[in-house]
Design an enzyme around this catalytic site. Sequence first.
Site, mmCIF file in Angstrom:
data_model
loop_
_atom_site.group_PDB
_atom_site.id
_atom_site.type_symbol
_atom_site.label_atom_id
_atom_site.label_comp_id
_atom_site.label_asym_id
_atom_site.label_seq_id
_atom_site.Cartn_x
_atom_site.Cartn_y
_atom_site.Cartn_z
ATOM 1 N N LYS A 21 -7.143 -46.258 -5.571
ATOM 2 C CA LYS A 21 -8.422 -46.145 -6.290
ATOM 3 C C LYS A 21 -8.403 -46.804 -7.852
ATOM 4 O O LYS A 21 -7.903 -46.195 -8.852
ATOM 5 C CB LYS A 21 -8.486 -44.662 -6.304
ATOM 6 C CG LYS A 21 -9.201 -43.507 -8.346
ATOM 7 C CD LYS A 21 -11.035 -43.838 -7.728
ATOM 8 C CE LYS A 21 -11.613 -42.824 -8.959
ATOM 9 N NZ LYS A 21 -11.344 -44.437 -10.053
ATOM 10 N N GLU B 201 2.940 -41.565 -14.413
ATOM 11 C CA GLU B 201 2.707 -41.852 -15.939
ATOM 12 C C GLU B 201 2.285 -41.965 -16.502
ATOM 13 O O GLU B 201 0.737 -42.205 -16.016
ATOM 14 C CB GLU B 201 2.998 -43.797 -15.361
ATOM 15 C CG GLU B 201 4.213 -44.244 -14.088
ATOM 16 C CD GLU B 201 5.264 -44.467 -14.620
ATOM 17 O OE1 GLU B 201 5.742 -44.740 -15.703
ATOM 18 O OE2 GLU B 201 6.244 -44.319 -14.029
ATOM 19 N N CYS C 260 -0.479 -47.094 -23.073
ATOM 20 C CA CYS C 260 0.637 -46.231 -23.372
ATOM 21 C C CYS C 260 1.869 -45.956 -24.057
ATOM 22 O O CYS C 260 2.458 -45.707 -24.714
ATOM 23 C CB CYS C 260 1.144 -46.071 -21.888
ATOM 24 S SG CYS C 260 2.052 -47.692 -20.828
ATOM 25 N N GLU D 74 -2.428 -38.470 -28.734
ATOM 26 C CA GLU D 74 -2.167 -39.615 -27.827
ATOM 27 C C GLU D 74 -4.050 -39.941 -28.093
ATOM 28 O O GLU D 74 -5.336 -39.442 -28.092
ATOM 29 C CB GLU D 74 -1.575 -39.780 -26.629
ATOM 30 C CG GLU D 74 -2.365 -41.360 -26.505
ATOM 31 C CD GLU D 74 -2.158 -41.598 -24.971
ATOM 32 O OE1 GLU D 74 -2.976 -41.298 -24.254
ATOM 33 O OE2 GLU D 74 -1.495 -42.207 -24.443
HETATM 34 P P1 NAD Z 1 -8.033 -41.512 -17.070
HETATM 35 O O1 NAD Z 1 -6.919 -40.773 -16.773
HETATM 36 O O2 NAD Z 1 -9.190 -41.150 -17.748
HETATM 37 O O3 NAD Z 1 -7.579 -42.382 -15.837
HETATM 38 C C1 NAD Z 1 -7.006 -42.878 -14.646
HETATM 39 C C2 NAD Z 1 -7.222 -42.642 -13.084
HETATM 40 O O4 NAD Z 1 -7.354 -41.468 -12.916
HETATM 41 C C3 NAD Z 1 -8.978 -43.523 -12.862
HETATM 42 O O5 NAD Z 1 -9.103 -44.372 -11.646
HETATM 43 C C4 NAD Z 1 -9.787 -42.413 -13.129
HETATM 44 O O6 NAD Z 1 -10.953 -42.896 -12.317
HETATM 45 C C5 NAD Z 1 -8.904 -41.729 -11.927
HETATM 46 N N1 NAD Z 1 -9.169 -39.917 -12.610
HETATM 47 C C6 NAD Z 1 -10.035 -39.445 -13.381
HETATM 48 N N2 NAD Z 1 -10.205 -38.253 -12.805
HETATM 49 C C7 NAD Z 1 -9.926 -38.089 -11.874
HETATM 50 C C8 NAD Z 1 -9.558 -36.891 -10.975
HETATM 51 N N3 NAD Z 1 -10.070 -35.372 -11.455
HETATM 52 N N4 NAD Z 1 -8.474 -36.690 -9.788
HETATM 53 C C9 NAD Z 1 -7.822 -38.112 -9.856
HETATM 54 N N5 NAD Z 1 -8.106 -39.269 -10.382
HETATM 55 C C10 NAD Z 1 -8.948 -39.282 -11.271
HETATM 56 O O7 NAD Z 1 -7.135 -43.104 -18.027
HETATM 57 P P2 NAD Z 1 -7.670 -44.443 -18.081
HETATM 58 O O8 NAD Z 1 -8.233 -43.629 -19.347
HETATM 59 O O9 NAD Z 1 -7.684 -44.814 -17.387
HETATM 60 O O10 NAD Z 1 -6.201 -44.616 -18.815
HETATM 61 C C11 NAD Z 1 -5.482 -44.284 -20.210
HETATM 62 C C12 NAD Z 1 -4.258 -43.403 -20.077
HETATM 63 O O11 NAD Z 1 -3.643 -43.567 -19.549
HETATM 64 C C13 NAD Z 1 -3.926 -42.893 -21.268
HETATM 65 O O12 NAD Z 1 -3.319 -41.910 -21.754
HETATM 66 C C14 NAD Z 1 -2.662 -43.825 -21.132
HETATM 67 O O13 NAD Z 1 -1.535 -43.346 -22.408
HETATM 68 C C15 NAD Z 1 -2.523 -43.871 -19.392
HETATM 69 N N6 NAD Z 1 -1.427 -45.018 -19.767
HETATM 70 C C16 NAD Z 1 0.141 -45.193 -18.778
HETATM 71 C C17 NAD Z 1 0.651 -45.063 -18.207
HETATM 72 C C18 NAD Z 1 1.687 -45.448 -17.512
HETATM 73 O O14 NAD Z 1 2.840 -46.591 -17.618
HETATM 74 N N7 NAD Z 1 2.846 -44.720 -18.471
HETATM 75 C C19 NAD Z 1 0.286 -46.847 -18.055
HETATM 76 C C20 NAD Z 1 -1.204 -47.339 -18.672
HETATM 77 C C21 NAD Z 1 -1.768 -46.381 -19.100
#
Ligand code: NAD
Length: 499
Positions: free
Chosen positions: A189, A264, A300, A399
């Site tokens: 996804k 993550e 992140c 964050e």
């Molecule tokens: P997000 O949590 O908004 O979305 C991530 C994914 O989850 C997307 O595909 C989104 O559609 C999906 N999603 C959203 N709501 C959901 C639900 N209820 N159930 C299942 N899936 C759902 O994050 P984002 O804005 O895409 O990315 C930014 C975040 O990701 C930041 O907090 C960043 O720190 C983190 N991040 C972490 C790492 C790591 O390796 N630790 C790497 C990159 C980004």
Amino acid sequence: MTLTVQPHRESVGLKPGRLYLGGEWVAASDTWTHRHPATGEVIGEFASATKSDVDTAVAAARTAFGTWSTARAGTRVTLLHRYAELLREHAEELRALQALDNSVPVSFTSGIYAMSVAAAADVFDHHAGWVDKLGGQTLPPYQGGDHLAMTFREPIGVVAAILPWNAPFLLFAQKVAPALAAGCTVVVKPSEYATFTVLRMVELLAEAGLPAGVVNVVTGPGDPVGEALITHAGVDKVSFTGSRAVGKRIVEASAGTLKRVSLELGGKSPALVFADAPNVGLAAATVVGAVTLGLSGQACVANTRALVHRDVYDEFLAAAQGVASAVTYGDPFDPGVLACPLVNERQLDRVLGYIERGRGEGRLVMGGQRLGGDLAAGFFVGPTIFADVENSATIAQEEIFGPVLAVIPFEDEDEAVAIANDTEYGLGASVFTAGAQRAFRVSRRLRAGTIGINGFQIEPHLPFGGFNQSGLGREGGASSIEAFTELKSVLMPLTEEMM
Ligand code: NAD
């Protein structure tokens, strides 16, 4: 001149996005319209999966699990290497697709290893090496006697791989490569802000010869598409990279069927700049670069807290402003453009909200505004630096996911370590010092998953993940194999007698 990315869209030959279910590209009844974050232009439409599409994807993955989990090791090894080569051959096209998706400049996706297609290809090559090494142990019988005690490593089953928008090459690879190496099947996804890139990466998997159903893709918003996956009884494991809020929701949702979960999540990573840093100007460039270049702080592990010894504080602040003022914005295809806009309007409002709050919490020495002129149609915010911030401030604790650096002074090593660890997160940290003993001593004391000494790097064979609320589990190298397998113990008598 008004900024446009339309010509690039034409040259890439963007196709409408479809779902990939059981080896077939399928249109969906509903669609999502993707607008470009730098220009607001409509880039294209892709399918928004229904619950029934998710059911089809999970069923296809379940069926394919039977054959993929027992496939000849050589088949999996060859496929993973062939795919790594295909990724390398299509690097330019994938960089262009990503620039159309999330506006991350091609200068960054070609120049920074962890963001490059080359890194994703390396992850596939690395995991190809694990396929025929998924061994267990043979142990002496604990109670004595004549029997064998053994362990086997088995693929976990059907994996839901849920991705964020900011680093689709690496994060797709960090989930799909070990899952395939271990014998799992996958439903991917992608983020709704990096879908076209991931669809092409999956198309290349099919070109590499991956059997139908082994990897499936459901696209669309987190709710309902991601929700349907994380609550699905047919999913054995959720491997998620994204925000802490969604990570917590996944833990809740997993309780229904006790799914395995890897998370993550986000961070509020510190950079500790000691008075004996080999080059304070270079340290400032590295720290500010991580918060502004490429992803505009939407990373992140970005070191969004700079803890700086008082003896070099003014020097650091002056150098930081010099570096930040050289960051350029605009067309992500222009090799001279160094940073992207915020990914959407919601994120723009969020970052501007934190900046307003920060005005009462620290001394704003640079930036703090949305960029206008030719960039007014995009969600651009310039490099923003707050000095003299208390670590308890909101802008030092939460964050922000934008180009905002909080600079915090310290007097000695104990204080620096205490400030660094005073956070709910624990993803990364970096230490700038010329002293090897201090570098290792401080690294050991920091509560974070990855530490960089005089810089920060991510490598495909090292575990990556967070302490505290930055996540659960690790990805990368051998840790990924553990994350996508279950251990099984088998005991067998060596005589005709029952044990
Ligand atoms: P997000 O949590 O908004 O979305 C991530 C994914 O989850 C997307 O595909 C989104 O559609 C999906 N999603 C959203 N709501 C959901 C639900 N209820 N159930 C299942 N899936 C759902 O994050 P984002 O804005 O895409 O990315 C930014 C975040 O990701 C930041 O907090 C960043 O720190 C983190 N991040 C972490 C790492 C790591 O390796 N630790 C790497 C990159 C980004």
